[in-house]
Design a protein around this motif. Structure first.
Motif, PDB file in Angstrom:
ATOM      1  N   THR A   5       0.522  -1.277   0.244  1.00 47.79           N
ATOM      2  CA  THR A   5       0.327  -0.253  -0.120  1.00 47.79           C
ATOM      3  C   THR A   5       1.300   1.040   0.412  1.00 47.79           C
ATOM      4  O   THR A   5       2.440   0.997   0.642  1.00 47.79           O
ATOM      5  CB  THR A   5      -0.995  -0.582   1.312  1.00 47.79           C
ATOM      6  OG1 THR A   5       0.059   0.027   2.524  1.00 47.79           O
ATOM      7  CG2 THR A   5      -1.425  -1.129   1.395  1.00 47.79           C
ATOM      8  N   PRO A   6       0.534   2.220  -0.188  1.00 44.50           N
ATOM      9  CA  PRO A   6       1.277   3.664   0.060  1.00 44.50           C
ATOM     10  C   PRO A   6       2.002   4.226   1.336  1.00 44.50           C
ATOM     11  O   PRO A   6       2.933   4.344   0.959  1.00 44.50           O
ATOM     12  CB  PRO A   6      -0.473   4.475  -0.852  1.00 44.50           C
ATOM     13  CG  PRO A   6      -0.324   3.585  -1.798  1.00 44.50           C
ATOM     14  CD  PRO A   6      -0.620   2.679  -1.001  1.00 44.50           C
ATOM     15  N   PHE A   7       0.831   3.697   1.979  1.00 45.26           N
ATOM     16  CA  PHE A   7       1.492   4.005   3.509  1.00 45.26           C
ATOM     17  C   PHE A   7       1.946   2.554   3.965  1.00 45.26           C
ATOM     18  O   PHE A   7       3.458   3.064   4.266  1.00 45.26           O
ATOM     19  CB  PHE A   7       0.158   3.183   4.525  1.00 45.26           C
ATOM     20  CG  PHE A   7       0.418   3.400   5.301  1.00 45.26           C
ATOM     21  CD1 PHE A   7       0.101   4.676   5.884  1.00 45.26           C
ATOM     22  CD2 PHE A   7       0.988   2.484   7.164  1.00 45.26           C
ATOM     23  CE1 PHE A   7       1.080   4.955   7.915  1.00 45.26           C
ATOM     24  CE2 PHE A   7       1.452   2.794   8.125  1.00 45.26           C
ATOM     25  CZ  PHE A   7       1.993   3.333   8.337  1.00 45.26           C
ATOM     26  N   SER A   8       2.240   1.803   3.423  1.00 41.13           N
ATOM     27  CA  SER A   8       3.635   0.727   3.412  1.00 41.13           C
ATOM     28  C   SER A   8       4.632   1.161   2.836  1.00 41.13           C
ATOM     29  O   SER A   8       5.812   1.290   3.515  1.00 41.13           O
ATOM     30  CB  SER A   8       3.235  -0.496   3.141  1.00 41.13           C
ATOM     31  OG  SER A   8       2.165  -0.529   3.882  1.00 41.13           O
ATOM     32  N   THR A   9       4.283   1.854   1.545  1.00 43.25           N
ATOM     33  CA  THR A   9       5.423   2.437   1.042  1.00 43.25           C
ATOM     34  C   THR A   9       6.589   3.230   2.026  1.00 43.25           C
ATOM     35  O   THR A   9       7.447   2.871   2.098  1.00 43.25           O
ATOM     36  CB  THR A   9       5.655   2.640  -0.494  1.00 43.25           C
ATOM     37  OG1 THR A   9       4.554   1.502  -1.056  1.00 43.25           O
ATOM     38  CG2 THR A   9       6.254   3.284  -1.183  1.00 43.25           C
ATOM     39  N   LEU A  10       5.469   4.518   2.386  1.00 41.10           N
ATOM     40  CA  LEU A  10       5.780   5.366   3.401  1.00 41.10           C
ATOM     41  C   LEU A  10       6.913   5.336   4.433  1.00 41.10           C
ATOM     42  O   LEU A  10       7.458   5.752   4.915  1.00 41.10           O
ATOM     43  CB  LEU A  10       4.625   6.266   3.291  1.00 41.10           C
ATOM     44  CG  LEU A  10       4.496   7.248   2.524  1.00 41.10           C
ATOM     45  CD1 LEU A  10       3.154   8.387   2.566  1.00 41.10           C
ATOM     46  CD2 LEU A  10       5.591   7.759   1.646  1.00 41.10           C
ATOM     47  N   GLN A  11       6.495   3.366   4.875  1.00 36.39           N
ATOM     48  CA  GLN A  11       6.449   3.277   5.920  1.00 36.39           C
ATOM     49  C   GLN A  11       7.839   3.019   6.452  1.00 36.39           C
ATOM     50  O   GLN A  11       9.228   2.555   6.687  1.00 36.39           O
ATOM     51  CB  GLN A  11       6.398   2.401   6.779  1.00 36.39           C
ATOM     52  CG  GLN A  11       6.430   2.107   8.211  1.00 36.39           C
ATOM     53  CD  GLN A  11       6.460   2.862   9.354  1.00 36.39           C
ATOM     54  OE1 GLN A  11       6.041   2.966   9.563  1.00 36.39           O
ATOM     55  NE2 GLN A  11       8.230   3.416   9.810  1.00 36.39           N
ATOM     56  N   ILE A  12       8.489   1.905   4.784  1.00 39.96           N
ATOM     57  CA  ILE A  12       9.191   1.903   4.737  1.00 39.96           C
ATOM     58  C   ILE A  12      10.364   2.415   3.866  1.00 39.96           C
ATOM     59  O   ILE A  12      11.771   2.745   3.868  1.00 39.96           O
ATOM     60  CB  ILE A  12       9.604   0.249   3.372  1.00 39.96           C
ATOM     61  CG1 ILE A  12       7.798  -0.565   3.709  1.00 39.96           C
ATOM     62  CG2 ILE A  12      10.516   0.196   2.198  1.00 39.96           C
ATOM     63  CD1 ILE A  12       7.787  -1.315   2.647  1.00 39.96           C
TER      64      ILE A  12
END
Length: 85
Positions: free
Chosen positions: A61-68
């Motif tokens: 998800t976009p949120f997961s991408t930002l967290q990574i």
């Protein structure tokens, strides 16, 4: 090429650097090392970033991408704040 002694010395320096970062989050955890053969033993993780990015069945998800990206930046900041890079 480098002599065996030079390679071992470089390896020991690398172990020392990684060991000094063990308390930082977002940095791979060194568990131990061996001099014959030269190898480092790290914590076993479920997957690596390459696997995560290149496995089509994993929906990031976009949120997961930002967290990574945040985790990578925090790890690099830890290395930089330790005057390693």
């Amino acid at each position: 090429g480098k002599t065996i002694e030079e390679q071992v010395e470089m390896f020991k320096q690398e172990v020392s650097i990684i060991w000094s970062l063990n308390s930082f989050p977002n940095i791979i955890k060194l568990v131990g090392y061996c001099e014959r053969p030269l190898c480092m033993i790290t914590k076993l993780y479920d997957r690596d970033l390459t696997d995560l990015i290149h496995t089509p069945t994993i929906d990031i998800t976009p949120f997961s991408t930002l967290q990574i990206l945040k985790d990578i930046a925090n790890g690099m900041n830890s290395i930089h704040s330790s005057d390693i890079v």
